[in-house]
Design an enzyme around this catalytic site. Structure first.
Site, PDB file in Angstrom:
ATOM      1  CB  SER A 161      -0.954  -0.044   1.191  1.00 44.72           C
ATOM      2  OG  SER A 161      -2.008   0.864   1.024  1.00 44.72           O
ATOM      3  CG  ASP A 327      -5.964  -4.091  -3.557  1.00 41.41           C
ATOM      4  OD1 ASP A 327      -6.785  -3.173  -3.365  1.00 41.41           O
ATOM      5  OD2 ASP A 327      -4.743  -3.962  -3.340  1.00 41.41           O
ATOM      6  CG  HIS A 360      -5.516  -2.420   0.007  1.00 41.09           C
ATOM      7  ND1 HIS A 360      -4.569  -2.367  -0.995  1.00 41.09           N
ATOM      8  CD2 HIS A 360      -5.088  -1.562   0.970  1.00 41.09           C
ATOM      9  CE1 HIS A 360      -3.612  -1.512  -0.637  1.00 41.09           C
ATOM     10  NE2 HIS A 360      -3.901  -1.019   0.546  1.00 41.09           N
TER      11      HIS A 360
END
Lengths: 408, 408
Positions: A161, A327, A360
Site C-alpha cells: 500500500s 484488491d 487490499h
C-alpha cells in the site's frame, strides 16, 4: 503504564519502546514543498542482527496507519504487530538472517516527527503548521536513518500500500542503495477514486468541531467522531465484498430480529463502529490528514517528466511486484502499469497476481502463495549477495486466527 | 419564491408543484415494524394521460435521494429531472402513450410523509420518533396511491437502485397488479458492503453536533457537515473508477501546482465538496437515515422463507432485469441472483448486462443500449396490452451533456 491511557501524545511517545534518533540536526531536511525541518526525529524498530559487512539489512515501509512495531506486541493496542506473519524467525523476512528495520514515517504519530510533535519555534504542537510532506520526504527521512546506521545498501526494501509507494520511490531515487524492491498492493500514483476516499476522510475529520482547525491539542479534546468516520470509510475500502460477506453477510448483532431503530442491527455495523472507535485511541487526526495527503500527492511518473519508465532507467534493482485479485483500491492494472514501466526500462522484474478474496489488506494476512513467492525471490537475492538461505517456517493456526482482524 | 431558500421544511413542501394526497385516513397504514401511520400523505407527479381503461399506467420508483420530479425542472435545484432522459414524449417511458406516475417515497422529504413532517400527536416534526420504514412500506404507500387513482393494474413498474428494490417488492407482493417489472442496477438484498457504506453515512450525520439526536429542527440548524460527508461517501460508490478517471484523473483545480496544504488541490476533491454541500440544500438528514435504513433492511428472500424463488412463485409478471458492467455497488452477480430465482420460479424474464464504464449511476445517464432494450421490452408489453407502440425519439446532445452530472 498503559500507553492507551497516556494523557498526551508527548507522554505516550516518551514511553514507547524501540529506538528514536534525532537526525538532520546540522543540515535541515529540505522537503518537496521547499520547507525545511530540523531536527527530524525518526522512531524505528529493528529485528535481527546487522552482519559484519552490513549487507543483510531489509527496510520495511509501513502503510497509512501502520508504524514501526511490525513484528511485536503493539505497545498501545497490545495486539500482535501488523506484519508479524511476515517478519520474524523463519519468516519471509527472517530475523535469524536479516537485519529488519521498520521506521515510523515522517508525519506519523508514533515517535517520528509529525504534526502532534512540538514545533521548536513555538513550543506548542505543530498542528496544521506542520509542513505537508510527501512520499519522497518519508523516504528521505529513512535515508537519513540508514546513513546514521552506516548502511550503504539495502538487501531489500519492501512494503504494501503506502509502503509500496515508498519502495517505488526508493528504487527510483536511490537505485544504487537498493538490492531488491518489493512493492505490494500498490501503485505508482493515487487514482481519482483513491483521492476521493481520502478526501472523504479528511472532510469527516475537519467537519468535527473538536478538530478546531487542527489545534485540538489546546482544548485537550480530540476529533474522535470525525476520525472514526474517516477510519470506517477507509476500512471498507481495504476489504473486498466477498471478505465482508464471509465475515458478516447480513448477520444480526446480538439480536434475533431487526430493531427498527438506528442501533447497530447488523454485525458489519457493529464491527465498523468498533474499528472507528478503537482507531481513535492509537492515531492522531492531524497525522491522518498529512499521511493521506502524501499518498494523494504521490505520482512517480510526474517526477520523471511524465514517463514512469524514466523513473527506472538503467535500474540495477531487482523488482518483485505483487497484487491481489480482490484488491479494488489498488487493483492489478495499477501493478501492471508499474510492471510495464519496468519492462520498458529493461529492469529485472517479477510480477505475481495473487488469487485472494481478502481485498487490499491481503498483504497483511496469511497468504501462503504470497509468502512462497517472496521467499523464493528473496532467496535468489540472498544467493547473489552471499547471505545464507533457509526454508520458511510454518505459521501456527493460532497466529493466523489472531491475524484475521488485521487491517492496513 | 426560491424553494432553495425556504425557511423550513414545511414552507418548502407547501410550495412544491405537483400533487399531494392524504391517504390511510380512515384505516391507518400498518408498517412492517408494527407501528401505524395515519394519515399518510403521498406527494407525486404524473406525466401523460391515463387512458379510458386505465391500462397505460407506469409507476416509476425513485432511488435513495431521488423524488417525484423525474422529468421536469426540479423545483428546488432548478436542474432537469433525474430521469428526464427516460421519461417524456418519445422517450422509453413515453408520456404521449403512457400515464407515468412517480411518487416520493415514504420517509422522504419532498412531500410524502417522513421524519421532517409534523407528528400529529405533538405538532412538532417527527425527528427520530418517526417509525422506521421498509421498502415494503414504501410500496404500500404507493399501493394506496394507486387505489386512490383507481388503477388496478400497472402496465409496468420500473426503477433503479432502491427503485429496483421497490419494483421487486411490487412484483412479489402484488403480481396481479403488475404487467411488467423492470428492476435496474439493483439487488434482492443489501450486501454487507452496501450496509457498511450506509452505516458510514449515518455515523457521519449522527457525529455532527448539529444533528442534536435528530431534533435539529428545534435549533433551526442542520447537520450540514455530517450530511455532506455522508453524501460524498455515497457519491463515490455511485461512480466507477474509470468514470472518475475520465472526469477528473489527477487534474488540479484552478492551479498550476500542488498547494502543499489541505485546500482542494485536485478537481475530484473540489467536485466532491460541491456535491456534499449542494445536497444539504435539498435533502433532510433524518430522511437520509430512514431511507438508507430501509435499503439495509431489504432482504426479499428473508420475507419468503429464505428462498428468493418463492417470492416469485407462479408469477404472471414479465421481468426485464438490467445491470451495468462497471456498477460495483450493485454488481451483475446480484442481478443474476434475481434472474436465477425468476428462472427457478419459471417466470418470464429477460436479462441484460449493459457494457458501461459509468458505474452504478449508469441507469440515470445516456445509455443507448439500455434505452433500446427497455423500449423493445415495453413495446412487446404494449402489444400484449393493446397500447400503441412508437419509435424512440432521438436524445439531443445538449440534454446528454446536461445529464452527465446526474447522480442517484
Amino acid at each position: 503504564m498503559s500507553l492507551l491511557a497516556a494523557n498526551s501524545h508527548q507522554e505516550r511517545i516518551e514511553h514507547l519502546p524501540g529506538h528514536r534518533v534525532a537526525l538532520a540536526e546540522d543540515a535541515p531536511l529540505r522537503l518537496t514543498s521547499g520547507a525545511e525541518l530540523s531536527p527530524v526525529t525518526v522512531a524505528y524498530q529493528t529485528y535481527g542482527q546487522l552482519n559484519a559487512d552490513k549487507s543483510n539489512a531489509v527496510l520495511v515501509c509501513h502503510a497509512l496507519t501502520g508504524d514501526q512495531f511490525a513484528a511485536e506486541t503493539h505497545p498501545v493496542t497490545r495486539k500482535a504487530g501488523w506484519w508479524s506473519l511476515m517478519v520474524g524467525p523463519g519468516r519471509v523476512l527472517d530475523s535469524d538472517r536479516f537485519f529488519v528495520i521498520c521506521a515510523n514515517v515522517l508525519g506519523g504519530c508514533m515517535g517520528t516527527t509529525g504534526p502532534a510533535d512540538l514545533n521548536p519555534e513555538t513550543g506548542e504542537p505543530w498542528g496544521l503548521d506542520f509542513p505537508v510532506v510527501t512520499i519522497a520526504d518519508m523516504v528521505e527521512a529513512q535515508r537519513l536513518l540508514l546513513d546514521h546506521l552506516g548502511i550503504d545498501k539495502l538487501l531489500a526494501v519492501i512494503g504494501g500500500s503506502m509502503g509500496g509507494m515508498q519502495v517505488l520511490e526508493w528504487a527510483a531515487k536511490y537505485p544504487e542503495r537498493v538490492g531488491a524492491a518489493i512493492p505490494l498492493a500498490t501503485a505508482s500514483h493515487h487514482t481519482a477514486q483513491n483521492i476521493a476516499f481520502h478526501e472523504i476522510g479528511r472532510q469527516a475529520i475537519m467537519a468535527d468541531p473538536d478538530w478546531e482547525g487542527g489545534a485540538y491539542f489546546r482544548s485537550g479534546k480530540k476529533p474522535r467522531r470525525g476520525l472514526a468516520v474517516a477510519r470506517m470509510t477507509a476500512h471498507v475500502t481495504y476489504l473486498s465484498e466477498p471478505a465482508l460477506h464471509r465475515k458478516f453477510g447480513r448477520r444480526l448483532q446480538d439480536r434475533k430480529g431487526l430493531s427498527f431503530g438506528f442501533d447497530a442491527d447488523f454485525q458489519v455495523e457493529s464491527y465498523l463502529r468498533y474499528q472507528g472507535k478503537s482507531f481513535v485511541d492509537r492515531f492522531d487526526a492531524n497525522s491522518y490528514l498529512y499521511i493521506t495527503r502524501a499518498m494523494d500527492y504521490f505520482d512517480l511518473a510526474e517526477d520523471y517528466g511524465g514517463k514512469l519508465a524514466a523513473a527506472f532507467k538503467d535500474s540495477p534493482v531487482r523488482f518483485c511486484v505483487a497484487s491481489f485479485t480482490s484488491d479494488w483500491l489498488f487493483p492489478t492494472p495499477e501493478a501492471k502499469r508499474v510492471v510495464h514501466a519496468l519492462n520498458a526500462a529493461a529492469a529485472d522484474v517479477s510480477f505475481v497476481e495473487i488469487d485472494s478474496d481478502k481485498g487490499h489488506d491481503a498483504f497483511l494476512l496469511n497468504e501462503p502463495e504470497l509468502h512462497a513467492t517472496l521467499h523464493g525471490f528473496l532467496s535468489a537475492q540472498c544467493e547473489r549477495t552471499g547471505i545464507p538461505t533457509a526454508p520458511l517456517a510454518l505459521i501456527e493456526e493460532s497466529e493466523i486466527g489472531e491475524s484475521e482482524e488485521r487491517v492496513t
